[in-house]
Design a protein around this motif. Structure first.
Motif, short mmCIF file in Angstrom:
data_model
loop_
_atom_site.label_atom_id
_atom_site.label_comp_id
_atom_site.label_asym_id
_atom_site.label_seq_id
_atom_site.Cartn_x
_atom_site.Cartn_y
_atom_site.Cartn_z
N GLN A 10 40.61 33.07 52.88
CA GLN A 10 39.62 33.81 52.04
C GLN A 10 38.16 33.33 52.57
O GLN A 10 37.27 34.18 52.55
CB GLN A 10 39.82 33.00 50.49
CG GLN A 10 41.10 33.50 49.71
CD GLN A 10 41.13 32.97 48.64
OE1 GLN A 10 41.25 31.92 48.41
NE2 GLN A 10 41.46 33.85 47.56
N TRP A 13 37.47 35.47 55.65
CA TRP A 13 36.93 36.88 55.24
C TRP A 13 35.56 36.79 54.58
O TRP A 13 34.99 37.91 54.91
CB TRP A 13 38.12 37.51 54.08
CG TRP A 13 37.76 38.76 53.70
CD1 TRP A 13 37.99 39.77 54.54
CD2 TRP A 13 37.58 39.14 52.40
NE1 TRP A 13 37.69 40.97 53.72
CE2 TRP A 13 37.39 40.64 52.51
CE3 TRP A 13 37.68 38.58 51.23
CZ2 TRP A 13 37.28 41.44 51.30
CZ3 TRP A 13 37.37 39.42 50.07
CH2 TRP A 13 37.30 40.72 50.24
N ARG A 53 38.37 48.69 48.55
CA ARG A 53 38.80 47.58 48.14
C ARG A 53 38.25 47.41 46.74
O ARG A 53 38.90 46.66 45.88
CB ARG A 53 38.25 46.36 49.19
CG ARG A 53 38.91 46.22 50.40
CD ARG A 53 38.45 45.21 51.31
NE ARG A 53 39.23 44.63 52.25
CZ ARG A 53 40.40 43.85 52.35
NH1 ARG A 53 40.57 43.13 51.16
NH2 ARG A 53 40.97 43.63 53.36
N THR A 56 41.23 48.83 44.86
CA THR A 56 42.44 48.27 45.01
C THR A 56 42.77 46.63 44.93
O THR A 56 43.64 45.92 44.92
CB THR A 56 42.91 48.51 46.70
OG1 THR A 56 42.28 48.31 47.45
CG2 THR A 56 43.14 50.08 46.78
N SER A 57 41.55 45.93 44.91
CA SER A 57 41.43 44.50 44.89
C SER A 57 41.60 44.08 43.41
O SER A 57 41.47 44.91 42.37
CB SER A 57 40.07 43.88 45.45
OG SER A 57 40.00 44.36 46.81
N GLY A 58 42.35 42.90 43.36
CA GLY A 58 42.17 42.07 42.09
C GLY A 58 40.68 41.64 41.83
O GLY A 58 39.75 41.97 42.57
N GLU A 61 39.21 39.18 44.28
CA GLU A 61 38.94 39.67 45.73
C GLU A 61 37.63 40.69 45.69
O GLU A 61 36.69 40.42 46.57
CB GLU A 61 39.99 40.36 46.30
CG GLU A 61 39.83 40.88 47.78
CD GLU A 61 41.03 41.66 48.44
OE1 GLU A 61 40.83 43.01 48.67
OE2 GLU A 61 41.92 41.20 48.36
N LEU A 62 37.41 41.02 44.33
CA LEU A 62 36.36 41.98 44.10
C LEU A 62 35.01 41.07 44.12
O LEU A 62 33.85 41.39 44.57
CB LEU A 62 36.27 42.87 42.90
CG LEU A 62 35.27 43.48 42.27
CD1 LEU A 62 34.90 44.64 43.70
CD2 LEU A 62 35.47 44.31 41.13
N LEU A 65 34.21 39.71 47.47
CA LEU A 65 33.52 40.77 48.25
C LEU A 65 31.98 41.12 47.87
O LEU A 65 31.16 41.37 48.57
CB LEU A 65 34.24 42.32 47.87
CG LEU A 65 33.63 43.50 48.48
CD1 LEU A 65 33.47 43.56 50.12
CD2 LEU A 65 34.49 44.57 48.22
N SER A 253 32.46 40.06 38.34
CA SER A 253 31.70 40.25 39.65
C SER A 253 30.28 40.53 39.72
O SER A 253 29.71 40.56 40.57
CB SER A 253 32.52 41.50 40.38
OG SER A 253 32.33 42.78 39.64
N ASP A 315 42.76 38.73 36.50
CA ASP A 315 43.98 38.94 37.29
C ASP A 315 45.35 38.45 36.82
O ASP A 315 46.37 39.04 36.93
CB ASP A 315 43.95 38.20 38.88
CG ASP A 315 42.99 39.02 39.92
OD1 ASP A 315 42.55 39.90 39.39
OD2 ASP A 315 42.21 38.34 40.41
#
Length: 388
Positions: A10, A13, A53, A56-58, A61-62, A65, A253, A315
């Motif tokens: 993570q 990324w 993403r 499709t992300s949880g 992850e969002l 990002l 987010s 999540d």
């Protein structure tokens, strides 16, 4: 991720995203016009697979990002987030036909989405919407209008939308709008319905607003805009749930966006105060400066952890997501305002120059304390959840 740190993959990324934002996306953002939709930037976000993403992300992850993009290019982060906000109701409540028509275009950065909830008299109080959807029995002429160029709307009776939306991100340049209107099945929130309204519908017009933050924001006017059964997002009278589900998904987010800005301001301040000579040494040697930076770092870390915890709760399907999401947005956006403001103070006049990172962040950081539920609304949500 455990409760205190990201995993190595993570972290790697996030580092890649920060570099991508600075090297690939920042030049495109700089070529854009403040207050306008930057379609080349959106196309790049689609080409890089980042818009995909969003859908499709949880939640965690969002958050990673959005935080990472915000660190290197706030415009890219905002463009990405607005696509998600405008199109998530289509993903969650749209028909197969609506999803097939719009979601591939949104993911590719070719179609611009917008979330049209706020009104001149209904900002924080979303249940007080006044945009009216009046039942229309549906003549032959009406049926043709409902179908429109996009084929939506169906062929029978429908509704006519009349009223105004205000402070709508991506308006009036979006290609379609998720619109929330009062259909009257019940009082307050129980009588709101969500519609997917393409921008080319007759009777729909808009104008941009000149705002402090450099986001594309505008006003929309609905003069008997025709919508039909095939434009529904979910069921009549259930639109408020569509709106709240979307906001609960994105609230943590929003906090991540704020954390990204706070971290960028903090890192800039560390670099500046470690090198700027004053009073026989560097600024960082002064206890007043060092203590201020320590406070900025501590608050930023606390906000980051609360955002990650809220995303993790989402999540995991935790029942306390509304409270956690509200806490995360509240603390993170208030913290970012504090950190950026003190970063400007420690930089001095240089940070007030147009084009300086902190001048840019200072204009950017104010809006998230209002968008998607003002700080006062978040406190109200938290209190209600605590007393429930």
């Amino acid at each position: 991720m455990n409760g205190f740190a990201l995993g190595a993959e993570q972290e790697e990324w996030c580092g890649q995203l920060r570099a991508l934002a600075a090297d690939r996306l920042r030049p495109l953002a700089d070529k854009g016009e403040p207050g306008r939709v930057n379609r080349p930037l959106l196309a790049a976000l689609g080409e890089l697979g980042l818009l995909e993403r969003v859908f499709t992300s949880g939640a965690l992850e969002l958050c990673l990002l959005r935080e990472s993009l915000a660190y290197g290019c706030t415009e890219a982060e905002t463009a990405l987030a607005l696509q998600g906000l405008g199109a998530h109701p289509v993903l969650s409540s749209g028909t197969p036909e609506q999803r097939a028509r719009w979601l591939p275009e949104v993911r590719a950065g070719r179609a611009v989405a917008a979330f049209a909830l706020s009104e001149p008299g209904a900002g924080s109080d979303a249940a007080a919407l006044a945009l009216e959807a009046v039942r229309d029995p549906g003549s032959k002429a009406d049926a043709d209008a409902y179908r429109g160029a996009d084929g939506g709307g169906g062929g029978g009776g429908g509704w006519r939308l009349s009223g105004e939306k205000c402070w709508i991100s991506n308006a009036p340049e979006a290609d379609f709008y998720t619109v929330f209107a009062r259909t009257g099945e019940g009082p307050a929130a129980k009588g709101v319905t969500a519609f997917l309204v393409p921008a080319d519908r007759p009777g729909l017009s808009g104008e941009p607003l000149d705002m402090l933050s450099p986001h594309p924001i505008g006003r929309l006017s609905f003069d008997g805009v025709p919508v039909g059964p095939q434009d529904l997002l979910g069921e009549p009278g259930r639109g408020f749930r569509v709106a709240m589900d979307t906001l609960n998904r994105f609230r943590p987010s929003v906090g991540a966006f704020a954390v990204g800005m706070a971290r960028a301001a903090l890192d800039a301040t560390l670099a500046y105060t470690a090198a700027r000579r004053a009073f026989g040494g560097v600024l960082g040697d002064l206890q007043a400066v060092g203590h201020r930076v320590a406070e900025m770092a501590t608050r930023t870390e606390a906000a980051r952890l609360l955002v990650y915890a809220a995303a993790g709760a989402y999540d995991a399907g935790s029942p306390d997501v509304p409270r956690r999401s509200a806490m995360a947005k509240l603390l993170a956006t208030e913290t970012a305002q504090y950190v950026v403001d003190h970063a400007v103070q420690l930089h001095g006049a240089v940070a007030l120059q147009r084009g300086h990172l902190l001048e840019h962040l200072y204009r950017e950081v104010r809006a998230p304390r209002i968008y998607e539920g003002a700080s006062e609304v978040q406190r109200t949500i938290i209190a209600k959840e605590l007393y429930r």
